[in-house]
Design an enzyme around this catalytic site. Structure first.
Site, PDB file in Angstrom:
ATOM      1  N   LYS A 162       0.752  -1.231   0.085  1.00 37.01           N
ATOM      2  CA  LYS A 162       0.051  -0.130   0.087  1.00 37.01           C
ATOM      3  C   LYS A 162       0.825   1.405   0.111  1.00 37.01           C
ATOM      4  O   LYS A 162       1.819   1.318   0.687  1.00 37.01           O
ATOM      5  CB  LYS A 162      -0.887  -0.064   1.338  1.00 37.01           C
ATOM      6  CG  LYS A 162      -1.926   1.105   1.272  1.00 37.01           C
ATOM      7  CD  LYS A 162      -2.874   0.994   2.824  1.00 37.01           C
ATOM      8  CE  LYS A 162      -3.849   2.016   2.777  1.00 37.01           C
ATOM      9  NZ  LYS A 162      -4.704   1.805   4.271  1.00 37.01           N
ATOM     10  N   SER A 180      -9.788  -0.610   7.318  1.00 34.31           N
ATOM     11  CA  SER A 180      -9.234  -0.437   6.009  1.00 34.31           C
ATOM     12  C   SER A 180      -8.407  -1.599   5.437  1.00 34.31           C
ATOM     13  O   SER A 180      -7.752  -1.653   4.386  1.00 34.31           O
ATOM     14  CB  SER A 180      -8.169   0.754   5.954  1.00 34.31           C
ATOM     15  OG  SER A 180      -8.992   1.913   6.167  1.00 34.31           O
ATOM     16  N   SER A 213      -9.413   1.537   3.072  1.00 33.46           N
ATOM     17  CA  SER A 213      -8.684   2.301   2.320  1.00 33.46           C
ATOM     18  C   SER A 213      -7.517   1.720   1.414  1.00 33.46           C
ATOM     19  O   SER A 213      -6.890   2.174   0.506  1.00 33.46           O
ATOM     20  CB  SER A 213      -7.922   3.558   3.088  1.00 33.46           C
ATOM     21  OG  SER A 213      -7.018   3.043   3.979  1.00 33.46           O
TER      22      SER A 213
END
Length: 470
Positions: free
Chosen positions: A81, A180, A156
């Site tokens: 990420k 997330s 996210s």
């Protein structure tokens, strides 16, 4: 076997690599080729590190051939990420504000993955600074759901989930402040694990909330999450939130047996506090029946209303996020997307007394959940109240969440696929354990997965894209 390499699990690939039946170079090339062919539609990657990934794969191959096998992650291609710092490589937070941000050193978690021999394929899409989305006014488009490209992948850690589900990396790192990791795992049909607060270092990861941030893996199976956790877990004296706790052998803790397991279902969360969709409830009930058949005892548990947990989460996260971003919001607000700017700026209007009282109430909620788990080994509920919704162009609305209670308490929580809805989108089961009983949570998820057939289904979007191209 080449065409199927991207759908191997870490468990499968590591055995082949160690025995010389699979080359890390061949495996990495298969992933890079697939990214090149498919990510133009999926948008999971912000940056693909093709050359360095191949260099790392060649080094892994030489090390293993020379007898220096570092463990199950050696030669395994993973994604990060894009809020994980990477030395000499941009870490953008999916934001124009950090478009040219190049850290000097890796995050501690990245260091540990490299030490384990993992191959870093690239940096993955996220919601801006992990605060929420999806947004369409950022330098890169939002990731899409490989089960249906018109639907959201969750966030996210959106690119992380999309990439693993689509076979564009074997595992990925995400972060979880209010869900997330687990939310995108749920909507993309993965195993996504939020460890106990303090189990995995957050140093070198762009922060959102000091009190609520967690780091952890997204994989196709819980077993793969356990292998990732073996490399990731451990005390970091320079992370104030890191716990000095012994690291268990997560893989050997996967007993494949839940006989006698005491399961508490937080039924009021999804039946009255935030009513879940019928498919979601049906999927949960089916999962509970599977666990009963395996010998688990299932009873209901009552906690404070879901809204109490979610309001505490919101007050803490908004206050701390604003404290982190205040200098940028007051000097260059135009470099944020509209949604990210609005959400981060909201913390400026939280009173100090409200923040302090939220922290005090958090202590009470931790005590409540700790007491509820005295008579239960794990708690269960859906991960999300709905299946993945379609994309919409209007700004996303922040909705109540089944995941936030376990950020507030810091308890370990895992999302696993529990079936599919009538329209073919993944359903999910959330499994929660006591602090630092991460191994129990992973063992339960692994036993459930191995008792069902859901891990045999993969998104068919690649075939659909090929057909459309013809």
């Amino acid at each position: 076997m080449t065409q199927d390499l991207h759908f191997l699990t870490i468990t499968q690939a590591s055995v082949l690599i160690r025995t010389g039946k699979l080359s890390p170079v061949e495996l990495t090339k298969a992933y890079l080729d697939r990214i090149h062919r498919l990510d133009g539609e999926l948008h999971a990657y912000i940056l693909v590190l093709g050359k360095t990934a191949m260099d790392e794969a060649r080094r892994a191959e030489a090390e293993i051939a020379g007898g220096d096998w570092k463990g199950p992650l050696h030669g395994i291609p993973i994604g990060l990420k894009d809020i994980y710092n990477t030395a000499g490589i941009a870490t953008t937070g999916h934001s124009a504000l950090f478009k040219d941000h190049v850290p000097n050193e890796d995050a501690v978690t990245v260091q540990r993955l490299r030490k384990a021999g993992a191959v870093i394929l690239g940096k993955l899409a996220t919601h801006e600074f992990a605060t929420g989305g999806p947004s369409f006014d950022l330098p890169w488009p939002p990731a899409r759901n490989p089960w249906n490209l018109d639907h959201q992948p969750g966030g996210s850690s959106s690119g992380s989930a999309a990439a693993v589900a689509a076979g564009l990396c074997m595992a990925a790192m995400g972060t979880d402040t209010g869900g997330s990791i687990r939310s995108p795992a749920a909507w993309c049909g993965l195993a996504g694990f939020k460890p106990s607060y303090g189990r995995v270092s957050r140093r070198g990861i762009l922060p959102l909330s000091f009190t609520l941030d967690h780091a952890g893996p997204l994989c196709w199976t819980t077993e793969d999450c356990a292998l990732m956790m073996q490399a990731l877990a451990g005390h970091d004296a320079l992370d104030p939130g890191s716990a000095d706790k012994a690291v268990p052998d997560f893989a050997s803790g996967l007993r494949g047996d839940v006989k006698g397991l005491r399961v508490g279902v937080i039924r009021h969360f999804f039946e009255t506090d935030l009513k879940a969709e019928d498919d979601v409830v049906a999927g949960l009930e089916s999962a509970l029946n599977t666990l009963r058949a395996l010998g688990a005892a299932v009873t209901d548990v009552t906690l404070s209303p879901l809204s109490h947990y979610n309001k505490v989460t919101s007050l803490i996260s908004r206050s701390e996020a604003y404290a982190i971003h205040e200098r940028y919001l007051t000097t260059t607000p135009e470099l944020y997307g509209e949604l990210g700017r609005r959400r981060l700026a909201a913390g400026a209007f939280v009173r100090a007394s409200d923040y302090v009282n939220a922290l005090r109430h958090r202590t009470r909620l931790v005590a409540e959940m700790t007491a509820a788990m005295q008579d239960h080994d794990v708690l269960m509920l859906p991960t999300k109240h709905q299946v993945a919704p379609p994309f919409r162009l209007e700004p996303a609305v922040r909705e109540p969440s089944f995941t936030q209670p376990f950020n507030v308490t810091g308890f370990p929580a895992l999302s696993v696929c529990s079936g599919f809805s009538a329209n073919g989108l993944p359903l999910s089961l959330q499994i929660v354990g006591r602090p630092f009983e991460d191994a129990q949570v992973l063992s339960t998820g692994d036993a459930f997965e191995k008792a069902t057939m859901f891990r045999a289904a993969r998104p068919a979007f690649a075939a659909a894209l090929a057909s459309a191209a013809q």
